[in-house]
Design a protein around this motif. Sequence first.
Motif, PDB file in Angstrom:
ATOM      1  N   LEU A  51      83.440  34.296  32.836  1.00  0.00           N
ATOM      2  CA  LEU A  51      83.989  33.207  32.026  1.00  0.00           C
ATOM      3  C   LEU A  51      83.060  33.014  30.838  1.00  0.00           C
ATOM      4  O   LEU A  51      81.867  32.751  31.019  1.00  0.00           O
ATOM      5  CB  LEU A  51      84.048  31.914  32.845  1.00  0.00           C
ATOM      6  CG  LEU A  51      84.699  30.753  32.100  1.00  0.00           C
ATOM      7  CD1 LEU A  51      86.190  30.676  32.450  1.00  0.00           C
ATOM      8  CD2 LEU A  51      84.040  29.426  32.444  1.00  0.00           C
ATOM      9  N   SER A  52      83.598  33.153  29.640  1.00  0.00           N
ATOM     10  CA  SER A  52      82.753  32.979  28.459  1.00  0.00           C
ATOM     11  C   SER A  52      83.159  31.716  27.711  1.00  0.00           C
ATOM     12  O   SER A  52      84.200  31.114  27.982  1.00  0.00           O
ATOM     13  CB  SER A  52      82.831  34.206  27.545  1.00  0.00           C
ATOM     14  OG  SER A  52      83.824  34.037  26.566  1.00  0.00           O
ATOM     15  N   GLU A  53      82.323  31.344  26.742  1.00  0.00           N
ATOM     16  CA  GLU A  53      82.608  30.138  25.947  1.00  0.00           C
ATOM     17  C   GLU A  53      83.978  30.265  25.274  1.00  0.00           C
ATOM     18  O   GLU A  53      84.678  29.276  25.059  1.00  0.00           O
ATOM     19  CB  GLU A  53      81.493  29.910  24.915  1.00  0.00           C
ATOM     20  CG  GLU A  53      81.208  31.124  24.065  1.00  0.00           C
ATOM     21  CD  GLU A  53      79.808  31.116  23.447  1.00  0.00           C
ATOM     22  OE1 GLU A  53      79.072  30.140  23.632  1.00  0.00           O
ATOM     23  OE2 GLU A  53      79.470  32.098  22.773  1.00  0.00           O
ATOM     24  N   ARG A  54      84.372  31.486  24.997  1.00  0.00           N
ATOM     25  CA  ARG A  54      85.678  31.708  24.373  1.00  0.00           C
ATOM     26  C   ARG A  54      86.827  31.304  25.302  1.00  0.00           C
ATOM     27  O   ARG A  54      87.844  30.778  24.871  1.00  0.00           O
ATOM     28  CB  ARG A  54      85.807  33.179  23.980  1.00  0.00           C
ATOM     29  CG  ARG A  54      86.607  33.357  22.723  1.00  0.00           C
ATOM     30  CD  ARG A  54      86.456  34.739  22.185  1.00  0.00           C
ATOM     31  NE  ARG A  54      85.433  34.833  21.171  1.00  0.00           N
ATOM     32  CZ  ARG A  54      85.208  35.932  20.466  1.00  0.00           C
ATOM     33  NH1 ARG A  54      85.916  37.012  20.685  1.00  0.00           N
ATOM     34  NH2 ARG A  54      84.286  35.952  19.542  1.00  0.00           N
ATOM     35  N   ASP A  55      86.650  31.559  26.616  1.00  0.00           N
ATOM     36  CA  ASP A  55      87.656  31.155  27.605  1.00  0.00           C
ATOM     37  C   ASP A  55      87.737  29.635  27.684  1.00  0.00           C
ATOM     38  O   ASP A  55      88.827  29.079  27.877  1.00  0.00           O
ATOM     39  CB  ASP A  55      87.306  31.733  28.988  1.00  0.00           C
ATOM     40  CG  ASP A  55      87.248  33.249  28.969  1.00  0.00           C
ATOM     41  OD1 ASP A  55      88.164  33.864  28.394  1.00  0.00           O
ATOM     42  OD2 ASP A  55      86.282  33.822  29.512  1.00  0.00           O
ATOM     43  N   ILE A  56      86.589  28.992  27.541  1.00  0.00           N
ATOM     44  CA  ILE A  56      86.570  27.523  27.613  1.00  0.00           C
ATOM     45  C   ILE A  56      87.279  26.934  26.388  1.00  0.00           C
ATOM     46  O   ILE A  56      88.059  25.989  26.506  1.00  0.00           O
ATOM     47  CB  ILE A  56      85.121  26.997  27.759  1.00  0.00           C
ATOM     48  CG1 ILE A  56      84.533  27.508  29.080  1.00  0.00           C
ATOM     49  CG2 ILE A  56      85.083  25.470  27.676  1.00  0.00           C
ATOM     50  CD1 ILE A  56      83.094  27.096  29.356  1.00  0.00           C
ATOM     51  N   ARG A 100      86.001  43.978  22.100  1.00  0.00           N
ATOM     52  CA  ARG A 100      85.798  42.599  21.597  1.00  0.00           C
ATOM     53  C   ARG A 100      85.236  41.681  22.673  1.00  0.00           C
ATOM     54  O   ARG A 100      85.747  40.589  22.930  1.00  0.00           O
ATOM     55  CB  ARG A 100      87.101  42.019  21.045  1.00  0.00           C
ATOM     56  CG  ARG A 100      87.559  42.737  19.793  1.00  0.00           C
ATOM     57  CD  ARG A 100      88.917  42.227  19.382  1.00  0.00           C
ATOM     58  NE  ARG A 100      89.300  42.820  18.109  1.00  0.00           N
ATOM     59  CZ  ARG A 100      89.088  42.278  16.934  1.00  0.00           C
ATOM     60  NH1 ARG A 100      88.481  41.123  16.824  1.00  0.00           N
ATOM     61  NH2 ARG A 100      89.468  42.889  15.827  1.00  0.00           N
ATOM     62  N   ILE A 101      84.176  42.153  23.335  1.00  0.00           N
ATOM     63  CA  ILE A 101      83.471  41.330  24.315  1.00  0.00           C
ATOM     64  C   ILE A 101      81.990  41.329  23.947  1.00  0.00           C
ATOM     65  O   ILE A 101      81.500  42.274  23.326  1.00  0.00           O
ATOM     66  CB  ILE A 101      83.673  41.832  25.768  1.00  0.00           C
ATOM     67  CG1 ILE A 101      83.260  43.296  25.920  1.00  0.00           C
ATOM     68  CG2 ILE A 101      85.118  41.632  26.187  1.00  0.00           C
ATOM     69  CD1 ILE A 101      83.432  43.838  27.326  1.00  0.00           C
ATOM     70  N   ARG A 102      81.303  40.260  24.317  1.00  0.00           N
ATOM     71  CA  ARG A 102      79.907  40.130  23.900  1.00  0.00           C
ATOM     72  C   ARG A 102      78.938  40.118  25.070  1.00  0.00           C
ATOM     73  O   ARG A 102      77.749  39.876  24.879  1.00  0.00           O
ATOM     74  CB  ARG A 102      79.746  38.854  23.063  1.00  0.00           C
ATOM     75  CG  ARG A 102      80.517  38.920  21.740  1.00  0.00           C
ATOM     76  CD  ARG A 102      80.527  37.593  21.028  1.00  0.00           C
ATOM     77  NE  ARG A 102      81.296  36.626  21.801  1.00  0.00           N
ATOM     78  CZ  ARG A 102      81.472  35.353  21.442  1.00  0.00           C
ATOM     79  NH1 ARG A 102      80.904  34.900  20.344  1.00  0.00           N
ATOM     80  NH2 ARG A 102      82.181  34.541  22.204  1.00  0.00           N
ATOM     81  N   HIS A 103      79.478  40.370  26.274  1.00  0.00           N
ATOM     82  CA  HIS A 103      78.625  40.342  27.467  1.00  0.00           C
ATOM     83  C   HIS A 103      78.988  41.487  28.400  1.00  0.00           C
ATOM     84  O   HIS A 103      80.166  41.669  28.700  1.00  0.00           O
ATOM     85  CB  HIS A 103      78.799  39.017  28.210  1.00  0.00           C
ATOM     86  CG  HIS A 103      78.489  37.834  27.354  1.00  0.00           C
ATOM     87  ND1 HIS A 103      79.423  37.224  26.550  1.00  0.00           N
ATOM     88  CD2 HIS A 103      77.323  37.190  27.142  1.00  0.00           C
ATOM     89  CE1 HIS A 103      78.844  36.234  25.896  1.00  0.00           C
ATOM     90  NE2 HIS A 103      77.572  36.189  26.229  1.00  0.00           N
TER      91      HIS A 103
HETATM   92  P1  AMP Z   1      82.875  37.085  24.853  1.00  0.00           P
HETATM   93  O1  AMP Z   1      83.084  37.757  23.544  1.00  0.00           O
HETATM   94  O2  AMP Z   1      81.917  37.836  25.744  1.00  0.00           O
HETATM   95  O3  AMP Z   1      82.516  35.633  24.715  1.00  0.00           O
HETATM   96  O4  AMP Z   1      84.256  37.136  25.651  1.00  0.00           O
HETATM   97  C1  AMP Z   1      85.510  37.250  25.047  1.00  0.00           C
HETATM   98  C2  AMP Z   1      86.569  37.424  26.142  1.00  0.00           C
HETATM   99  O5  AMP Z   1      86.305  38.621  26.879  1.00  0.00           O
HETATM  100  C3  AMP Z   1      86.626  36.310  27.179  1.00  0.00           C
HETATM  101  O6  AMP Z   1      87.969  36.180  27.583  1.00  0.00           O
HETATM  102  C4  AMP Z   1      85.780  36.832  28.331  1.00  0.00           C
HETATM  103  O7  AMP Z   1      86.182  36.339  29.613  1.00  0.00           O
HETATM  104  C5  AMP Z   1      86.022  38.309  28.245  1.00  0.00           C
HETATM  105  N1  AMP Z   1      84.848  39.089  28.619  1.00  0.00           N
HETATM  106  C6  AMP Z   1      83.560  38.915  28.231  1.00  0.00           C
HETATM  107  N2  AMP Z   1      82.752  39.817  28.758  1.00  0.00           N
HETATM  108  C7  AMP Z   1      83.541  40.606  29.534  1.00  0.00           C
HETATM  109  C8  AMP Z   1      83.304  41.739  30.372  1.00  0.00           C
HETATM  110  N3  AMP Z   1      82.094  42.272  30.517  1.00  0.00           N
HETATM  111  N4  AMP Z   1      84.375  42.278  31.006  1.00  0.00           N
HETATM  112  C9  AMP Z   1      85.613  41.776  30.861  1.00  0.00           C
HETATM  113  N5  AMP Z   1      85.892  40.733  30.092  1.00  0.00           N
HETATM  114  C10 AMP Z   1      84.881  40.140  29.433  1.00  0.00           C
END
Ligand code: AMP
Length: 142
Positions: A51-56, A100-103
Amino acid sequence: MLVVDILRKKGGEVVAVPPEATVQDAAKVLSAHRIGAVLVRDAGGAVLGILSERDIVKALAHQGEAALAESVTEWMTRNVVTCEPGDAIASVMETMTRRRIRHLPVTEGGELIGVVSIGDVVKHRIDETLAEVEAMTDYLRS
Ligand code: AMP
């Protein structure tokens, strides 16, 4: 340069919340740890999602304040993308950009050993570039 080089410097802390946690609980954890994402893990340590800040932000945009009382499981991403300690940092950058994920949680033999964020990757690149500049300056002065 490899993912393990980043983990050696930052350590292997993995911040997680249980599936019973609410979105507000998760927001408090993100704020307290000054991080952008938490893993959702069950009592046995299995990863259920991230769950990331983007989901919140998305939850708040859809449900308003009521979203804060909802379970993290309603808003987390279940299909978690991971990397391994032996992966090149360049490939991690490519995965983060393309998806497009940061973790990215780091796993070894199926076990979670840390998390690498885009901030860690950028910091690592800056440190590397500064070291290169220093080496070149020393060379030119010698
Ligand atoms: P983030 O850019 O990491 O803040 O996340 C953006 C979106 O990608 C959110 O919906 C997160 O839940 C999802 N997300 C972040 N990291 C991961 C990961 N390692 N695997 C799958 N989804 C992710």
